[in-house]
Design a protein around this motif. Structure first.
Motif, mmCIF file in Angstrom:
data_model
loop_
_atom_site.group_PDB
_atom_site.id
_atom_site.type_symbol
_atom_site.label_atom_id
_atom_site.label_comp_id
_atom_site.label_asym_id
_atom_site.label_seq_id
_atom_site.Cartn_x
_atom_site.Cartn_y
_atom_site.Cartn_z
ATOM 1 N N ASP A 170 56.439 40.678 33.924
ATOM 2 C CA ASP A 170 56.472 41.876 34.755
ATOM 3 C C ASP A 170 56.109 43.107 33.933
ATOM 4 O O ASP A 170 55.386 43.988 34.395
ATOM 5 C CB ASP A 170 57.854 42.054 35.367
ATOM 6 N N MET A 173 52.396 43.222 33.339
ATOM 7 C CA MET A 173 51.688 43.566 34.564
ATOM 8 C C MET A 173 51.758 45.073 34.826
ATOM 9 O O MET A 173 50.745 45.717 35.120
ATOM 10 C CB MET A 173 52.292 42.799 35.743
ATOM 11 N N HIS A 207 51.627 41.453 42.640
ATOM 12 C CA HIS A 207 52.937 41.497 41.987
ATOM 13 C C HIS A 207 54.046 41.513 43.037
ATOM 14 O O HIS A 207 55.034 40.775 42.943
ATOM 15 C CB HIS A 207 53.001 42.737 41.101
#
Length: 399
Positions: A170, A173, A207
């Motif tokens: 995460d 990203m 995402h």
């Protein structure tokens, strides 16, 4: 036998509960004359900060309100107090709270490194001026109102001091998304900006979808949370409308607190991240477009006016809202068969977000933008919004 109040106690009695300059001068004079009171003064400041946490404030909120209401010296002082108190705070606060403290620590490392937490007045500041600034700060902290608490849904892993296995992915990203948006804001070529923004929005959509599906498949039991995002003057009404439009397109709800200069956005974590990133980027793009349009207006002989800027940003926010809503409606039919399971997942998350927003804010009112009467500003703002790239994001809404 009653004890004699300390110097700090007497200074507080004189200065904190009255609004006059004379009261402030009296309290500052007492503190300036007694260097031995500095340690107690710092401790009492940390208590004021801890009280702000109990009233629902977070580190970034406190620093933002001090920046909004006072001056740079007060911002430095409160940053020191927040960081000092954080070392004694026993409660699990979550990743966003920790990130706010990290940001403050970075700012402090680049600053003077002096204040109540150190017992050392800032450089080139006499004791009386220093004491005056501290008392002004404490006056503000003492009078902070209670806010809706945002840490009611700290994830179980964070509450126990660990993180999930997906956290590193995460982070990478989001770092990539931020880099793409930064390049989009910096480039002078519209086509390049559109391509970069489109890629960033595509990553945000993927995402968000991945996180929603993962939570559903693993029965993670995650719940909506809330973030506060600053909505700063000038033209804060138009900015709040822009944030509301971005929040709605990302399956979130935004509630604006005009008096305190922020909006509370309710939603699931990946969607909240997308809202903050996209809103910040669109605001940068809107400001740059407004500056360029205003320069063209001045070149044509028109003076710079507040009404032009207000109307520009209002039109930009209004038009972006229309475009985001249209994209969201069209996206309902764009879910592929492979992602069909996403529709009920998102419908359930929409209901959860709506319920949480209603729980946090049972009484809300609508507001209208005032001072929007410059036709040229409105036309330029609408045109700039039309040029902004918003449809690469695929915000899927409940069926």
């Amino acid at each position: 036998m009653s004890s004699t109040p300390s110097t700090v106690g007497r200074a507080f009695e004189a200065a904190l509960y009255a609004d006059t300059d004379a009261a402030l001068d009296t309290g500052a004079s007492l503190l300036a004359a007694d260097p031995a009171s500095d340690a107690e003064l710092a401790r009492r400041g940390e208590e004021f900060v801890a009280a702000a946490w109990r009233r629902g404030w977070q580190p970034a909120d406190v620093v933002r309100i001090v920046r909004r209401e006072l001056a740079e010296v007060h911002e430095r002082l409160v940053s020191e107090l927040v960081l000092a108190e954080a070392g004694r705070d026993p409660r699990p606060r979550g990743a966003r709270w920790a990130a706010q403290l990290d940001a403050l620590g970075t700012s402090r490392a680049a600053g003077a490194g002096a204040g109540p937490g150190t017992g050392t007045p800032p450089p080139r500041t006499d004791r009386f001026s220093y004491a005056t600034a501290v008392l002004e700060l404490y006056r503000l902290l003492l009078r902070l109102p209670s806010l809706e608490p945002l840490d009611a849904h700290v994830p179980r892993t964070e509450a126990h001091g660990s993180t999930s296995a997906a956290a590193p992915k995460d982070t990478r990203m989001l770092t990539r998304i931020r880099a793409l948006l930064a390049k989009a804001e910096a480039t002078g070529f519209p086509e390049e900006a559109e391509a970069l923004s489109a890629k960033a929005q595509e990553l945000m959509a993927r995402h968000s979808i991945d996180e929603a599906l993962l939570a559903a498949r693993t029965h993670a039991g995650d719940a909506p949370g809330a973030w506060r995002i600053g909505v700063d003057a000038p033209y804060e009404t138009a900015k709040a409308v822009l944030l509301d439009a971005v929040a709605g397109a990302n399956r979130c709800r935004a509630v604006w607190n005009e008096a305190l200069g922020f909006s509370t956005v309710v939603g699931f974590e990946p969607d909240l991240e997308a809202v903050e990133l996209l809103y910040t980027s669109l605001l940068v793009q809107a400001t740059a477009a407004m500056t360029k349009a205003e320069a063209a207006q001045r070149a044509g002989g028109r003076k710079r006016t507040k009404s032009f800027r207000q109307s520009f940003l209002a039109a930009y926010a209004h038009r972006i809202g229309d475009r985001l809503a249209a994209v969201a409606d069209a996206a309902e039919g764009q879910v592929t068969a492979a992602e069909g399971e996403l529709l009920p997942v998102l419908a359930a998350r929409d209901v959860a977000v709506a319920d949480e927003a209603e729980r946090m804010f049972p009484d809300t009112v609508t507001t209208r933008m005032r001072g929007v009467h410059d036709a040229a500003g409105w036309e330029e703002g609408s045109a700039a919004a039309d040029r902004a790239r918003v449809n690469a994001r695929t915000p899927l809404r409940r069926p």
